[in-house]
Enzyme design. Structure first.
Site, PDB file in Angstrom:
ATOM      1  NE  ARG A  72      -3.829  -2.073   2.386  1.00 14.32           N
ATOM      2  CZ  ARG A  72      -4.775  -2.416   1.511  1.00 14.32           C
ATOM      3  NH1 ARG A  72      -4.946  -1.713   0.419  1.00 14.32           N
ATOM      4  NH2 ARG A  72      -5.548  -3.459   1.749  1.00 14.32           N
ATOM      5  N   GLY A 101      -7.153  -2.807  -7.122  1.00 16.11           N
ATOM      6  CA  GLY A 101      -8.509  -2.354  -6.829  1.00 16.11           C
ATOM      7  C   GLY A 101      -8.716  -0.892  -7.188  1.00 16.11           C
ATOM      8  N   GLY A 103      -8.077   2.040  -5.718  1.00 13.13           N
ATOM      9  CA  GLY A 103      -6.948   2.969  -5.581  1.00 13.13           C
ATOM     10  C   GLY A 103      -5.957   2.772  -6.722  1.00 13.13           C
ATOM     11  CB  THR A 104      -4.486  -0.345  -8.155  1.00 15.64           C
ATOM     12  OG1 THR A 104      -4.102  -0.805  -6.874  1.00 15.64           O
ATOM     13  CG2 THR A 104      -3.455  -0.727  -9.192  1.00 15.64           C
ATOM     14  CB  THR A 124     -10.973  -5.062  -4.664  1.00 22.07           C
ATOM     15  OG1 THR A 124     -11.357  -4.924  -3.295  1.00 22.07           O
ATOM     16  CG2 THR A 124     -12.188  -4.804  -5.519  1.00 22.07           C
ATOM     17  CG  ASP A 128     -15.449  -2.025  -3.182  1.00 19.30           C
ATOM     18  OD1 ASP A 128     -14.425  -2.344  -3.826  1.00 19.30           O
ATOM     19  OD2 ASP A 128     -15.406  -1.475  -2.069  1.00 19.30           O
ATOM     20  NE  ARG A 161     -20.932 -19.466  24.658  1.00 21.98           N
ATOM     21  CZ  ARG A 161     -19.791 -20.066  24.916  1.00 21.98           C
ATOM     22  NH1 ARG A 161     -19.049 -20.519  23.933  1.00 21.98           N
ATOM     23  NH2 ARG A 161     -19.378 -20.213  26.157  1.00 21.98           N
ATOM     24  CD  GLU A 221     -12.815  -4.287   6.959  1.00 23.92           C
ATOM     25  OE1 GLU A 221     -11.991  -4.666   7.792  1.00 23.92           O
ATOM     26  OE2 GLU A 221     -12.534  -4.116   5.753  1.00 23.92           O
ATOM     27  CG  HIS A 274      -5.144  -9.662   7.234  1.00 27.91           C
ATOM     28  ND1 HIS A 274      -5.439  -8.894   8.336  1.00 27.91           N
ATOM     29  CD2 HIS A 274      -4.813  -8.797   6.243  1.00 27.91           C
ATOM     30  CE1 HIS A 274      -5.272  -7.610   8.030  1.00 27.91           C
ATOM     31  NE2 HIS A 274      -4.891  -7.531   6.775  1.00 27.91           N
ATOM     32  NE  ARG A 277      -5.510  -8.983   1.947  1.00 26.90           N
ATOM     33  CZ  ARG A 277      -5.039  -7.856   2.494  1.00 26.90           C
ATOM     34  NH1 ARG A 277      -5.856  -6.883   2.804  1.00 26.90           N
ATOM     35  NH2 ARG A 277      -3.769  -7.706   2.716  1.00 26.90           N
TER      36      ARG A 277
HETATM   37  O1  F6P Z   1      -9.265  -3.509   0.520  1.00 27.04           O
HETATM   38  C1  F6P Z   1      -9.124  -4.863   0.771  1.00 27.04           C
HETATM   39  C2  F6P Z   1      -9.030  -5.134   2.246  1.00 27.04           C
HETATM   40  O2  F6P Z   1      -8.874  -6.526   2.398  1.00 27.04           O
HETATM   41  C3  F6P Z   1     -10.188  -4.583   3.079  1.00 27.04           C
HETATM   42  O3  F6P Z   1     -11.284  -5.443   3.074  1.00 27.04           O
HETATM   43  C4  F6P Z   1      -9.531  -4.443   4.430  1.00 27.04           C
HETATM   44  O4  F6P Z   1     -10.140  -3.430   5.195  1.00 27.04           O
HETATM   45  C5  F6P Z   1      -8.139  -4.036   4.084  1.00 27.04           C
HETATM   46  O5  F6P Z   1      -7.876  -4.539   2.807  1.00 27.04           O
HETATM   47  C6  F6P Z   1      -7.086  -4.528   5.045  1.00 27.04           C
HETATM   48  O6  F6P Z   1      -5.878  -3.988   4.632  1.00 27.04           O
HETATM   49  P1  F6P Z   1      -4.468  -4.322   5.256  1.00 27.04           P
HETATM   50  O7  F6P Z   1      -4.055  -5.670   4.739  1.00 27.04           O
HETATM   51  O8  F6P Z   1      -3.592  -3.233   4.800  1.00 27.04           O
HETATM   52  O9  F6P Z   1      -4.656  -4.372   6.747  1.00 27.04           O
END
Ligand code: F6P
Length: 343
Positions: A72, A101, A103-104, A124, A128, A161, A221, A274, A277
């Protein structure tokens, strides 16, 4: 031709499948393929392009992350980063494919508007990016969310729960909505359709009264804390650099605390973070990452710079970078209403 490829912003499963496709096609046609490491940093700072050979691309289709590295990297603070990238492309490359995404792609569009031979590829995990039905990484993310919810159901049921599950998604609720739909969520809170905390509590109590012993509440989030009765602590950025790191706002914990404060419910929170991802891409992500990357390569060979291949109606079509470089694609009402049928 010397064709550069980079991955910028957050990583996502499927990036290596895209890099592999571009690299193999370039090799097939006798071009040199240069992997620029760590996103825009590899052009704005010292040029860090390395020639990729086919053997480096073998066996990577199923591997998560990005073999090029990513970052980033803020090109606007200090000023002048974009101009450095523009100069580096002119000096080192004949064309560049930028996988990333919103920004890129805003940067890609800025470069293309100044005559740089740049093509984008939509990535992304948040899903979105405007104008495309597919973004690299999203399917892998919702598959993970869905599997996580399947697992959480068993412990939630055993202990009677409320399980609050926080997902990624930054300013939109695609990961929460579709991951939640697939995983059988009992309530989904997303930024697009804010809900007051009183309605959340009422919904959970209603489920209790109906004899449903447990509830799975999925929270994106990026939901607005103020609507839920909390306090917002800073501006939210769209992608990348600056703004609040969304996970640190703790919306999952906040919602859980409010439910627990009612007194008669046991609540636990899981932040998927994470893990959404990480790891291998799904077959869907591998296939469509390959297809959009191949689309980018074809556009490049045809000299159609300033474009990005997107998926519409299950076909890869070329769009102008300027059309994806604005705003965010939000979860539409009909999708949220469908999720709500199962609440
Ligand atoms: O933009 C993708 C994303 O995975 C978002 O969903 C999340 O808020 C952010 O990146 C987390 O970014 P980083 O890996 O810099 O903490």
């Amino acid at each position: 031709m010397r064709i550069g490829v980079l991955t910028a912003g957050g990583d996502a499963p499927g990036l290596n499948a895209a890099i592999r496709a571009i690299g193999e096609l370039a090799w097939r046609d006798g071009h040199e393929i240069i992997g620029v490491t760590n996103g825009w940093a590899g052009l704005a700072q010292e040029f860090t392009g390395v020639a990729l050979r086919p053997e480096q691309l073998r066996g990577v289709v199923g591997r998560g992350g990005t073999l090029l590295g990513t970052a980033r990297f803020d090109l606007d603070h200090p000023e002048g980063g974009r101009e450095q990238v523009l100069a580096a492309i002119g000096e080192h490359l004949d064309a560049l494919i930028a996988i990333g995404g919103d920004g890129t792609q805003r940067v890609s569009n800025w470069l293309a508007e100044r005559g740089a031979p740049v093509i984008g590829v939509p990535k992304t995990l948040d899903n979105d990016l405007p104008g495309t039905d597919f973004c690299i990484g999203f399917d892998s993310a919702i598959s993970f969310v869905s599997e996580s919810l399947d697992r959480l159901h068993t412990t939630a049921a055993s202990h009677h729960r409320v399980m609050v599950v926080e997902t990624m998604g930054r300013s939109t609720g695609w990961v929460a909505a579709l991951g939640g739909l697939a995983g059988g969520a009992d309530l989904i809170l997303i930024p697009e359709f804010p809900m007051a905390m009183s309605d959340v509590l009422e919904h959970i109590k209603r489920r209790r009264r109906a004899g449903l012993g447990y509830s799975i509440v999925v929270v994106a989030e990026g939901v607005n804390l103020e609507t839920l009765g909390g306090v917002e602590s800073g501006a939210l950025s769209s992608e990348g650099v600056g703004g609040v790191r969304l996970a640190s706002r703790g919306v999952g914990q906040f919602v859980a605390a409010q439910i627990e404060a009612e007194g008669d419910l046991e609540v636990r929170t899981t932040v998927l973070g994470h893990l959404q991802r990480s790891g291998s891409p799904t077959a869907y992500d591998r296939i469509w990452s390959t297809r959009v990357a191949a689309g980018a390569y074809e556009a490049l060979i045809a000299g159609k710079f300033g474009t990005i291949p997107v998926v519409r109606d299950a076909r890869v079509v070329l769009a102008s970078l300027s059309t994806v470089a604005v705003g965010q694609r939000q979860v539409p009402r009909e999708i949220y209403d469908l999720c709500a049928v199962f609440f």
